[in-house]
Design an enzyme around this catalytic site. Structure first.
Site, PDB file in Angstrom:
ATOM      1  N   HIS A  24       0.846  -1.202   0.000  1.00 53.29           N
ATOM      2  CA  HIS A  24       0.000   0.000   0.000  1.00 53.29           C
ATOM      3  C   HIS A  24       0.880   1.251   0.000  1.00 53.29           C
ATOM      4  O   HIS A  24       0.657   2.176  -0.793  1.00 53.29           O
ATOM      5  CB  HIS A  24      -0.907  -0.007   1.235  1.00 53.29           C
ATOM      6  CG  HIS A  24      -1.714   1.239   1.412  1.00 53.29           C
ATOM      7  ND1 HIS A  24      -3.038   1.336   1.062  1.00 53.29           N
ATOM      8  CD2 HIS A  24      -1.367   2.465   1.914  1.00 53.29           C
ATOM      9  CE1 HIS A  24      -3.485   2.555   1.326  1.00 53.29           C
ATOM     10  NE2 HIS A  24      -2.481   3.259   1.843  1.00 53.29           N
ATOM     11  N   GLU A  25       1.870   1.247   0.863  1.00 52.18           N
ATOM     12  CA  GLU A  25       2.758   2.415   0.929  1.00 52.18           C
ATOM     13  C   GLU A  25       3.635   2.534  -0.313  1.00 52.18           C
ATOM     14  O   GLU A  25       3.984   3.640  -0.725  1.00 52.18           O
ATOM     15  CB  GLU A  25       3.615   2.347   2.199  1.00 52.18           C
ATOM     16  CG  GLU A  25       2.817   2.375   3.493  1.00 52.18           C
ATOM     17  CD  GLU A  25       1.858   3.555   3.577  1.00 52.18           C
ATOM     18  OE1 GLU A  25       2.200   4.642   3.062  1.00 52.18           O
ATOM     19  OE2 GLU A  25       0.771   3.396   4.153  1.00 52.18           O
ATOM     20  N   HIS A  28       1.944   4.568  -2.786  1.00 50.97           N
ATOM     21  CA  HIS A  28       2.147   6.013  -2.605  1.00 50.97           C
ATOM     22  C   HIS A  28       3.568   6.422  -3.005  1.00 50.97           C
ATOM     23  O   HIS A  28       3.780   7.466  -3.619  1.00 50.97           O
ATOM     24  CB  HIS A  28       1.929   6.404  -1.142  1.00 50.97           C
ATOM     25  CG  HIS A  28       0.525   6.266  -0.658  1.00 50.97           C
ATOM     26  ND1 HIS A  28      -0.557   6.796  -1.317  1.00 50.97           N
ATOM     27  CD2 HIS A  28       0.012   5.646   0.449  1.00 50.97           C
ATOM     28  CE1 HIS A  28      -1.663   6.527  -0.640  1.00 50.97           C
ATOM     29  NE2 HIS A  28      -1.341   5.827   0.426  1.00 50.97           N
TER      30      HIS A  28
END
Length: 462
Positions: A24-25, A28
Site C-alpha cells: 500500500h505504501e 504512494h
C-alpha cells in the site's frame, strides 16, 4: 498439532497484513518519487523505529507497533497565507511560516506546518507535495488504495480460477422418502424411517425412482448444466401439480422418468437461493412445487471473466459495512458486553482476522487445499476492505487528501472561469481538529473490535 497449525495460520495472516500494508505504501511511494517529491521516510508500523536503512534520500524501516504504515512527504501542508507586506516564500521557493496568536485550532495547524517545515532542506522549494498539480496529488494518494485493490483482485482471481468455489451441482446428494410439512420438520425424528409417518405423501423424486448419485440432465425438456441447480429448483417450484419429464444419468446410463412436483409449503427464496425471513426472524413461506431431493456441492473452477463480478460483489459488501460502520461497531460492543449473539457478517479487527486464519489452519473439517484456498480468499477480502476503508473521504485517510486536492482544483477552476484571483492551495492543516477526532474514533472502534474478537470471536467451525 492443532495449536501449532493455529499459530501457523496466524503467522501467515500477520505476514500477509504486513505485505499488504507495505505494498500500500509502495503505491504512494512510487508516484511520489516519479513526480520528484522528496520522501524522507517509508515505514511499516508506528512508534519507535526498531530497524531501518537508508537508500538515497529515503529511510526505509519497521516500527514497533505494526498497525499500519506511512510514507512522509515534504510539503504536505502549505504555509499559512502571508499578511499584506509579508513574503510567503523565501528566495529558494520554500515556505516562510508566520506566527499566529489566534485560537487553539489555529495553533494546532501552525504546529503541524512548523513540524513539516523542519523537514525542508535547501533545494526543496519545488519538491513539496502541495505544489504538485491536483491530478498528480490525486494519483499519489490513490496509489495506496489501488495497490490494495490490485492485490485483492489477484487473490480473488487465484481463488476462483486456480482453486474454484463451492457450488450446488445437478448431482443428487439425497432423496427424501416422504414430504413432511414445514411446520412439523423441527419435531420429526429423521433417524426413524427418514422422519416419515404413516399417511405422509411419498416424495415425488423417490416415487419417480431418483436416487443419490443420479446426475439430472434435463427437466421439462430444459437442459440442466453442471452448476444450474438454482435453475432446476426454479423449474421444479413452477411445475407444481404438472407431470413433468426428467432425464438423469446413473452409472453412465441415461434414464427418463416422469415427476409430478407436489404443491407444498416451502421457504421463499431470494435470487441467490437463500431463505427469506420476516422481520421477526421467522421464515417466509410460499406454496410451490417440491419433489424432495438435495444437491451435491462441488468445487468448480471459474473462468477469468468471473473475477471482475466477484470483486464487484466484495466491494459492494464491504462498502455496505463501512457505510454503516458506527452502528455495526455499536452492535459488536453490545454483543461483546452481553449474551447477545455476534453478527458473523459484521466488522472484525486484525485480531479477528488472525483468529479466523488460525481456525482455518487448525481445523480438520476441510482439506489442505481448501485451507490454502480459504486463506487466499481471506487475504483477498482483507485487501478489498483496505481499499474501501482508505477511500473514506475523511482525514487522515487517503480519501480525505483526495477530496482536499479535488476541492482545490474546483476552487481554482471556478476562479479562472470567472477571472478571479487564484485562491491558492487548500490548507488541509486547518482540518487537523477534525482529523484528530476521526483518528480518535478509529482508535476507539478498533479497540472495541479487538476486545470483541478476544472475548466473543467470530467462529467458522462451531
Amino acid at each position: 498439532m492443532s495449536v501449532l497449525l493455529f499459530i501457523v495460520g496466524i503467522l501467515v495472516m500477520v505476514v500477509a497484513i504486513a505485505v499488504s500494508i507495505g505494498l500500500h505504501e509502495v503505491g504512494h511511494l512510487l508516484p511520489a518519487k516519479l513526480f520528484k517529491v522528496r520522501v524522507p521516510q517509508y515505514m511499516i508500523g508506528f512508534g519507535k523505529t526498531i530497524w531501518s536503512f537508508r537508500r538515497g534520500e529515503t529511510e526505509y524501516g519497521f516500527k514497533a507497533i505494526p498497525l499500519g504504515g506511512y510514507i512522509s512527504m515534504i510539503g504536505m501542508y502549505p504555509p499559512a497565507k502571508a499578511k499584506k507586506g509579508e513574503e510567503a516564500t523565501d528566495a529558494d521557493g520554500a515556505p516562510v511560516l508566520r506566527q499566529s496568536s489566534t485560537g487553539m485550532f489555529q495553533q494546532m495547524a501552525d504546529e503541524a506546518r512548523h513540524a513539516a517545515a523542519e523537514q525542508l532542506q535547501p533545494g526543496d522549494g519545488n519538491r513539496v507535495f502541495y505544489k504538485l498539480p491536483v491530478y498528480k496529488r490525486v494519483i499519489i494518494m490513490l496509489g495506496g488504495p489501488l495497490m490494495n485493490l490490485l492485490i485483492g483482485t489477484v487473490m480473488i482471481g487465484i481463488l476462483l480460477v486456480g482453486f474454484g468455489v463451492p457450488e450446488q451441482t445437478n448431482k443428487v446428494s439425497e432423496v427424501y422418502q416422504c414430504v413432511v410439512p414445514l411446520s412439523q420438520q423441527p419435531t420429526r425424528d429423521t433417524a426413524a424411517n427418514g422422519g416419515c409417518l404413516p399417511g405422509d405423501p411419498q416424495a415425488p423424486a423417490y416415487a419417480a425412482g431418483l436416487r443419490p448419485g443420479d446426475l439430472i440432465t434435463s427437466f421439462g425438456g430444459v437442459a440442466i448444466g453442471q452448476t444450474q441447480w438454482l435453475e432446476l429448483i426454479t423449474l421444479i417450484r413452477d411445475a407444481a401439480g404438472k407431470p413433468t419429464p426428467v432425464t438423469f444419468v446413473r452409472d453412465g446410463v441415461e434414464k427418463t422418468a416422469t415427476i409430478t412436483p407436489l404443491a407444498t409449503e416451502r421457504p421463499a427464496l431470494d435470487i441467490n437461493g437463500q431463505p427469506l425471513t420476516n422481520p421477526d426472524g421467522s421464515l417466509q413461506t410460499v406454496k410451490v412445487g417440491f419433489i424432495g431431493m438435495g444437491s451435491e456441492s462441488a468445487t468448480i473452477r471459474q473462468p477469468l471473466t468471473a473475477v471482475p463480478a466477484a470483486v464487484g460483489d466484495q466491494l459492494k459488501s464491504v462498502a455496505g459495512v463501512v457505510i454503516d460502520l458506527p452502528a455495526r461497531v455499536v452492535a459488536v460492543a453490545r454483543a461483546a458486553f452481553s449474551s447477545e449473539p455476534r453478527d458473523p457478517n459484521g466488522p472484525i479487527s486484525v485480531v479477528g482476522v488472525g483468529r479466523i486464519a488460525g481456525e482455518i489452519s487448525a481445523t480438520n473439517q476441510i482439506s489442505v487445499t481448501d485451507k490454502v484456498a480459504s486463506l487466499i480468499g481471506l487475504i483477498g477480502g482483507l485487501n478489498i476492505a483496505l481499499f474501501v476503508f482508505n477511500l473514506i473521504p475523511l482525514l487522515p485517510l487517503d480519501g480525505g487528501h483526495v477530496i482536499g486536492a479535488l476541492w482545490e482544483g474546483l476552487r481554482r477552476t471556478v476562479a479562472r472561469t470567472f477571472k478571479r484571483k487564484d485562491p491558492g492551495p487548500v490548507d488541509i492543516a486547518k482540518a487537523l481538529p477534525l482529523t484528530y477526532v476521526v483518528a480518535s474514533l478509529m482508535l476507539v472502534m478498533g479497540a472495541i473490535l479487538i476486545y470483541a474478537d478476544i472475548v466473543k470471536p467470530v467462529k467458522l467451525f462451531g
